[in-house]
Design a protein around this motif. Structure first.
Motif, PDB file in Angstrom:
ATOM      1  N   VAL A  77       1.375  39.186  29.511  1.00  0.00           N
ATOM      2  CA  VAL A  77       2.097  39.905  29.003  1.00  0.00           C
ATOM      3  C   VAL A  77       2.679  39.323  27.649  1.00  0.00           C
ATOM      4  CG1 VAL A  77       4.742  40.519  29.075  1.00  0.00           C
ATOM      5  CG2 VAL A  77       3.307  40.553  31.290  1.00  0.00           C
ATOM      6  N   ARG A  78       2.614  38.140  27.167  1.00  0.00           N
ATOM      7  CA  ARG A  78       2.761  37.515  26.015  1.00  0.00           C
ATOM      8  C   ARG A  78       1.798  37.862  25.138  1.00  0.00           C
ATOM      9  NH1 ARG A  78       3.027  31.148  24.807  1.00  0.00           N
ATOM     10  NH2 ARG A  78       3.426  31.099  22.581  1.00  0.00           N
ATOM     11  N   GLU A  79       0.418  37.913  25.719  1.00  0.00           N
ATOM     12  CA  GLU A  79      -0.527  38.442  24.667  1.00  0.00           C
ATOM     13  C   GLU A  79      -0.473  39.878  24.154  1.00  0.00           C
ATOM     14  OE1 GLU A  79      -5.404  37.634  24.362  1.00  0.00           O
ATOM     15  OE2 GLU A  79      -4.657  38.349  26.455  1.00  0.00           O
ATOM     16  N   ILE A  80       0.106  40.781  25.204  1.00  0.00           N
ATOM     17  CA  ILE A  80       0.003  42.177  24.957  1.00  0.00           C
ATOM     18  C   ILE A  80       1.346  42.213  23.828  1.00  0.00           C
ATOM     19  CG2 ILE A  80       0.815  44.243  25.830  1.00  0.00           C
ATOM     20  CD1 ILE A  80      -0.457  43.592  28.385  1.00  0.00           C
ATOM     21  N   ARG A  81       2.325  41.748  23.873  1.00  0.00           N
ATOM     22  CA  ARG A  81       3.480  41.462  23.080  1.00  0.00           C
ATOM     23  C   ARG A  81       3.042  41.064  21.475  1.00  0.00           C
ATOM     24  NH1 ARG A  81       6.915  38.591  25.305  1.00  0.00           N
ATOM     25  NH2 ARG A  81       6.727  36.617  24.136  1.00  0.00           N
ATOM     26  N   GLU A  82       2.353  40.201  21.444  1.00  0.00           N
ATOM     27  CA  GLU A  82       2.181  39.366  20.368  1.00  0.00           C
ATOM     28  C   GLU A  82       1.038  40.120  19.760  1.00  0.00           C
ATOM     29  OE1 GLU A  82       1.029  35.293  21.248  1.00  0.00           O
ATOM     30  OE2 GLU A  82       3.132  34.818  21.386  1.00  0.00           O
ATOM     31  N   SER A 140       1.095  48.250  34.173  1.00  0.00           N
ATOM     32  CA  SER A 140       1.292  48.790  35.345  1.00  0.00           C
ATOM     33  C   SER A 140       0.759  47.844  36.661  1.00  0.00           C
ATOM     34  CB  SER A 140       0.777  50.065  35.488  1.00  0.00           C
ATOM     35  OG  SER A 140       1.687  50.809  34.844  1.00  0.00           O
ATOM     36  N   SER A 141      -0.563  47.290  36.224  1.00  0.00           N
ATOM     37  CA  SER A 141      -1.093  46.512  37.331  1.00  0.00           C
ATOM     38  C   SER A 141      -0.595  45.032  37.233  1.00  0.00           C
ATOM     39  CB  SER A 141      -2.821  46.345  36.914  1.00  0.00           C
ATOM     40  OG  SER A 141      -2.734  45.661  35.550  1.00  0.00           O
ATOM     41  N   ILE A 142      -0.095  44.640  36.063  1.00  0.00           N
ATOM     42  CA  ILE A 142       0.414  43.216  36.106  1.00  0.00           C
ATOM     43  C   ILE A 142       1.752  43.329  36.990  1.00  0.00           C
ATOM     44  CG2 ILE A 142       1.620  41.626  34.169  1.00  0.00           C
ATOM     45  CD1 ILE A 142      -0.180  42.341  32.242  1.00  0.00           C
ATOM     46  N   LEU A 143       2.568  44.377  36.830  1.00  0.00           N
ATOM     47  CA  LEU A 143       3.708  44.811  37.456  1.00  0.00           C
ATOM     48  C   LEU A 143       3.600  44.593  39.015  1.00  0.00           C
ATOM     49  CD1 LEU A 143       6.740  45.315  37.677  1.00  0.00           C
ATOM     50  CD2 LEU A 143       5.949  47.777  37.704  1.00  0.00           C
ATOM     51  N   GLU A 144       2.519  45.063  39.674  1.00  0.00           N
ATOM     52  CA  GLU A 144       2.185  45.334  41.110  1.00  0.00           C
ATOM     53  C   GLU A 144       1.740  43.990  41.371  1.00  0.00           C
ATOM     54  OE1 GLU A 144       3.388  47.643  42.777  1.00  0.00           O
ATOM     55  OE2 GLU A 144       3.767  48.782  40.964  1.00  0.00           O
ATOM     56  N   LEU A 192      11.452  41.874  33.358  1.00  0.00           N
ATOM     57  CA  LEU A 192      12.278  42.083  32.112  1.00  0.00           C
ATOM     58  C   LEU A 192      11.197  42.230  30.756  1.00  0.00           C
ATOM     59  CD1 LEU A 192      15.757  40.468  32.442  1.00  0.00           C
ATOM     60  CD2 LEU A 192      15.295  42.936  32.479  1.00  0.00           C
ATOM     61  N   GLU A 193      10.447  41.289  30.747  1.00  0.00           N
ATOM     62  CA  GLU A 193       9.542  41.259  29.725  1.00  0.00           C
ATOM     63  C   GLU A 193       8.481  42.285  29.815  1.00  0.00           C
ATOM     64  OE1 GLU A 193       7.350  37.475  28.902  1.00  0.00           O
ATOM     65  OE2 GLU A 193       9.344  37.111  27.665  1.00  0.00           O
ATOM     66  N   ILE A 194       8.184  42.765  30.991  1.00  0.00           N
ATOM     67  CA  ILE A 194       7.288  44.017  31.133  1.00  0.00           C
ATOM     68  C   ILE A 194       7.972  45.272  30.740  1.00  0.00           C
ATOM     69  CG2 ILE A 194       5.931  45.513  32.753  1.00  0.00           C
ATOM     70  CD1 ILE A 194       5.360  42.826  34.518  1.00  0.00           C
ATOM     71  N   PHE A 195       9.352  45.281  31.227  1.00  0.00           N
ATOM     72  CA  PHE A 195      10.128  46.528  30.875  1.00  0.00           C
ATOM     73  C   PHE A 195      10.358  46.569  29.293  1.00  0.00           C
ATOM     74  CE2 PHE A 195      14.321  48.071  30.036  1.00  0.00           C
ATOM     75  CZ  PHE A 195      14.465  49.378  30.495  1.00  0.00           C
ATOM     76  N   ASN A 239       7.350  51.487  24.041  1.00  0.00           N
ATOM     77  CA  ASN A 239       6.284  52.131  24.270  1.00  0.00           C
ATOM     78  C   ASN A 239       6.450  53.601  24.654  1.00  0.00           C
ATOM     79  OD1 ASN A 239       3.731  53.507  24.400  1.00  0.00           O
ATOM     80  ND2 ASN A 239       2.611  51.614  25.226  1.00  0.00           N
ATOM     81  N   ASN A 240       6.674  54.606  23.925  1.00  0.00           N
ATOM     82  CA  ASN A 240       7.182  55.926  24.430  1.00  0.00           C
ATOM     83  C   ASN A 240       6.356  56.442  25.567  1.00  0.00           C
ATOM     84  OD1 ASN A 240       9.212  55.875  22.458  1.00  0.00           O
ATOM     85  ND2 ASN A 240       8.027  56.648  20.757  1.00  0.00           N
ATOM     86  N   ASN A 241       4.974  55.984  25.749  1.00  0.00           N
ATOM     87  CA  ASN A 241       4.366  56.550  26.817  1.00  0.00           C
ATOM     88  C   ASN A 241       4.599  55.965  28.349  1.00  0.00           C
ATOM     89  OD1 ASN A 241       2.958  58.272  24.962  1.00  0.00           O
ATOM     90  ND2 ASN A 241       1.686  56.599  24.281  1.00  0.00           N
ATOM     91  N   GLU A 242       5.217  55.163  28.294  1.00  0.00           N
ATOM     92  CA  GLU A 242       5.714  54.339  29.500  1.00  0.00           C
ATOM     93  C   GLU A 242       7.161  54.588  30.323  1.00  0.00           C
ATOM     94  OE1 GLU A 242       3.264  52.530  30.809  1.00  0.00           O
ATOM     95  OE2 GLU A 242       1.990  52.434  28.852  1.00  0.00           O
ATOM     96  N   HIS A 243       7.275  55.753  30.230  1.00  0.00           N
ATOM     97  CA  HIS A 243       8.700  56.325  31.032  1.00  0.00           C
ATOM     98  C   HIS A 243       8.541  56.041  32.452  1.00  0.00           C
ATOM     99  CE1 HIS A 243      10.420  57.693  27.386  1.00  0.00           C
ATOM    100  NE2 HIS A 243       9.572  58.553  27.310  1.00  0.00           N
ATOM    101  N   GLU A 244       7.546  56.215  33.320  1.00  0.00           N
ATOM    102  CA  GLU A 244       7.405  56.149  34.567  1.00  0.00           C
ATOM    103  C   GLU A 244       7.534  54.715  34.755  1.00  0.00           C
ATOM    104  OE1 GLU A 244       7.457  58.351  36.894  1.00  0.00           O
ATOM    105  OE2 GLU A 244       7.825  59.871  35.090  1.00  0.00           O
ATOM    106  N   LEU A 245       6.796  53.840  34.121  1.00  0.00           N
ATOM    107  CA  LEU A 245       6.867  52.274  34.389  1.00  0.00           C
ATOM    108  C   LEU A 245       8.207  51.806  34.121  1.00  0.00           C
ATOM    109  CD1 LEU A 245       5.218  49.901  35.120  1.00  0.00           C
ATOM    110  CD2 LEU A 245       4.582  49.734  32.654  1.00  0.00           C
ATOM    111  N   THR A 246       8.963  52.251  33.447  1.00  0.00           N
ATOM    112  CA  THR A 246      10.443  51.679  33.012  1.00  0.00           C
ATOM    113  C   THR A 246      11.044  52.088  34.283  1.00  0.00           C
ATOM    114  OG1 THR A 246      10.856  53.585  31.771  1.00  0.00           O
ATOM    115  CG2 THR A 246      10.213  51.646  30.512  1.00  0.00           C
ATOM    116  N   LYS A 247      11.080  53.419  34.879  1.00  0.00           N
ATOM    117  CA  LYS A 247      11.599  53.858  35.970  1.00  0.00           C
ATOM    118  C   LYS A 247      11.595  53.023  37.051  1.00  0.00           C
ATOM    119  CE  LYS A 247      12.088  58.592  34.605  1.00  0.00           C
ATOM    120  NZ  LYS A 247      11.870  60.007  35.001  1.00  0.00           N
TER     121      LYS A 247
END
Length: 579
Positions: free
Chosen positions: A499-504, A513-517, A531-534, A540-548
């Motif tokens: 997650v840190r690498e994705i953010r940086e 999604s797979s990291i969350l599961e 929370l970091e994934i959220f 990211n505007n394309n991730e509404h389902e993931l945030t829910k």
């Protein structure tokens, strides 16, 4: 460790406490804990911290997103005449003060676990680096710290003080490890409570540590009704910084009376002290110093030196300093007439050892009169050569004279030592010294080096010349307990790293999604990584389902673990507010 000029000039005896930071040992979860605490604190402290703190964050190289490297901090701190070193948890108060005296910030390199994210009972890098370092960028406050260290390092401790320090350190080590059995903690708490209740008359170190706690660690500044935070303990604690502003925490105007308020490091503080400004801190410190043996000397100072049982220094009015373990003071009419040390002793002037007066030369101790030689109105230290000659004190001649105390000296004058016009020492051979019929020195004992000075003007902890004395400190035997991570925990840390690498790098958002599961499968109560994934999904505007989905999971955690509700809510608020 990269050294700057400040660290290079540290006395050797302090370097025993310095350890490697071992930056590579921090896990990705550790960095996430740092990031969460720093962001939450800054969000709150923007309105409640003294302006010097926020200004100082950038000046001292403190990053919001990752644990700072002490080497990187030193590159920046050197520009303001300070430095930082890593240590293992609590170090003895006298050593801590002396580091401060030399403009060095000691940083406990470990970081609190996620289970103690709001408050840790042990010093950690969040407390030290994020709490202490930024505020020292303020020159007036930095001078207070240095001055405090200079005065505090000379305060006398008692044997019970050290026992209490060891008990505090032991308890903090146990509490900082979330895997410590409860019974072990309860036993350590009982020992600490017993010691605290039987400390006796508080020593100078106990009193000045109280002042340090209520200023440097938990100080408030400004108006009593609307103060700002500058104490590192508050600046580094999410829970306590917000709690400090509540009405149930009593706010008291800061005065020297704070010396009488003890504290419990493992609990939130019931009251806090408010100083009007940083200048006033030094005024109170000076008031305290004026009541110390450091500035009062006399029989009280010598007695404190004896009671400490440690290496100490007493200074005569002439400037001569005697450093050793003081064991006895003989008096006359309530005034000191003769002082004695046992074991290795050195003689100094202006904190530098006098030639020849080494520990080897005074290996069995030292004894000398205190007071004026009878027959002169002027201080003995100012007697001229003709005035000494009138007493028979002339190199190569026999002298016999008496002090106002009744102490008598009879011997052959060997050497007279002056510094800057003041008489410091007179050495005799074939010498006899007596007081009230008791022989204090006999001819066959060798050369008698008699100190000059009609009174003791100062007494303080430690040797005047630490290097010449060969002062050594031993690092605490009990070390901080490093958490041993399970295989599951290590897998979780790897997910934090992803997650840190994705953010940086702002890449691979499709992996969230797979990291969350995977996170859910490892630990259904893991809230910080969610929370970091959220945060990444929310931005990211394309991730509404993931945030829910994450909101649903976090609601489950809040229902199971009500103690995490505030932490989760604060995390949500910060992310959704766009900060």
């Amino acid at each position: 460790m990269l050294e700057n000029a400040v660290i290079s000039s540290l006395p050797k005896h302090l370097k025993a406490f310095i350890v490697d930071q071992n930056y590579e040992n921090y896990t990705a979860q550790d960095h996430a804990v740092w990031r969460y605490v720093m962001r939450q604190n800054l969000h709150f402290l923007a309105n409640y911290a003294h302006k010097s703190y926020l200004d100082g964050l950038s000046k001292t190289g403190i990053s919001i997103d990752k644990i700072p490297s002490i080497n990187e901090m030193n590159e920046i701190l050197s520009k303001i005449g300070w430095a930082a070193v890593a240590v293992d948890g609590f170090i003895p108060p006298a050593a801590f003060m002396e580091f401060q005296k030399h403009n060095v910030l000691v940083i406990a390199a470990d970081i609190r676990s996620i289970k103690q994210i709001e408050y840790t009972p042990a010093p950690d890098i969040i407390h030290e680096a994020a709490g202490h370092a930024p505020i020292i960028a303020d020159p007036e406050y930095a001078e207070y710290l240095r001055n405090f260290g200079d005065i505090g390092s000379k305060a006398f401790s008692s044997k019970k003080d050290y026992e209490l320090y060891e008990a505090i350190r032991h308890l903090s080590i146990l509490k900082a490890n979330p895997n410590t059995p409860v019974k072990k903690i309860e036993k350590a708490e009982a020992i600490l409570e017993k010691l605290g209740n039987n400390i006796g008359v508080p020593s100078e170190m106990t009193l000045i540590r109280n002042l340090h706690w209520w200023t440097v660690e938990y100080g408030l500044i400004g108006d009593l009704d609307n103060p700002k935070i500058y104490g590192a303990g508050l600046l580094s604690s999410i829970g306590e910084s917000s709690g400090a502003m509540k009405d149930d925490v009593i706010k008291i105007p800061y005065t020297i009376d704070a010396q009488d308020y003890s504290f419990d490091i493992t609990k939130p503080q019931p009251q806090l002290f408010v100083t009007p400004d940083f200048k006033y801190l030094n005024e109170v410190l000076e008031e305290f110093a004026n009541q110390m043996a450091l500035r009062r000397g006399g029989i009280e100072g010598i007695t404190k030196a004896i009671e400490s049982g440690n290496t100490a220094t007493v200074e005569y009015a002439s400037g001569l300093q005697v450093s050793g373990t003081f064991t006895e003071v003989l008096t006359s009419n309530g005034l000191p007439a003769y002082i004695k040390t046992t074991g290795p002793t050195i003689l100094c002037y202006q904190n530098k050892m006098l030639d020849g007066h080494t520990k080897e030369y005074h290996a069995e101790g030292y004894g000398s009169p205190v007071g004026a030689i009878k027959g002169f109105l002027k201080p003995t230290r100012l007697l001229t050569a003709p005035e000494l000659h009138s007493l028979g004190i002339e190199k190569g001649k026999r002298a016999s004279f008496e002090f106002d105390s009744g102490l008598t000296v009879d011997g052959d004058t060997k050497k007279i030592l002056r510094k800057e016009g003041k008489l410091l020492l007179i050495s005799f051979t074939n010498c006899t010294v007596k007081l009230d019929g008791v022989t204090l020195f006999e001819p066959d004992w060798g050369t008698y080096d008699m100190a000059i000075g009609e009174k003791i003007i100062s007494a303080f902890n430690g040797p005047a010349d630490a290097e010449a004395f060969g002062l050594e400190y031993e690092a605490p035997a009990e070390k901080t307990q490093h958490i041993k991570y399970s295989a599951t925990a290590k897998k979780m840390h790897a997910l934090y790293a992803e997650v840190r690498e994705i953010r940086e790098k702002q890449i691979n958002f499709e992996n969230l999604s797979s990291i969350l599961e995977k996170t859910r499968s490892l630990d259904r109560e893991e809230w910080l990584l969610m929370l970091e994934i959220f945060e990444l999904a929310y931005k990211n505007n394309n991730e509404h389902e993931l945030t829910k989905k994450i909101v649903f999971y976090l609601n489950e955690i809040r229902a199971i673990r009500p103690d995490l509700e505030t932490l989760i809510n604060n995390g949500f608020d910060l992310i959704t507010s766009g900060k």
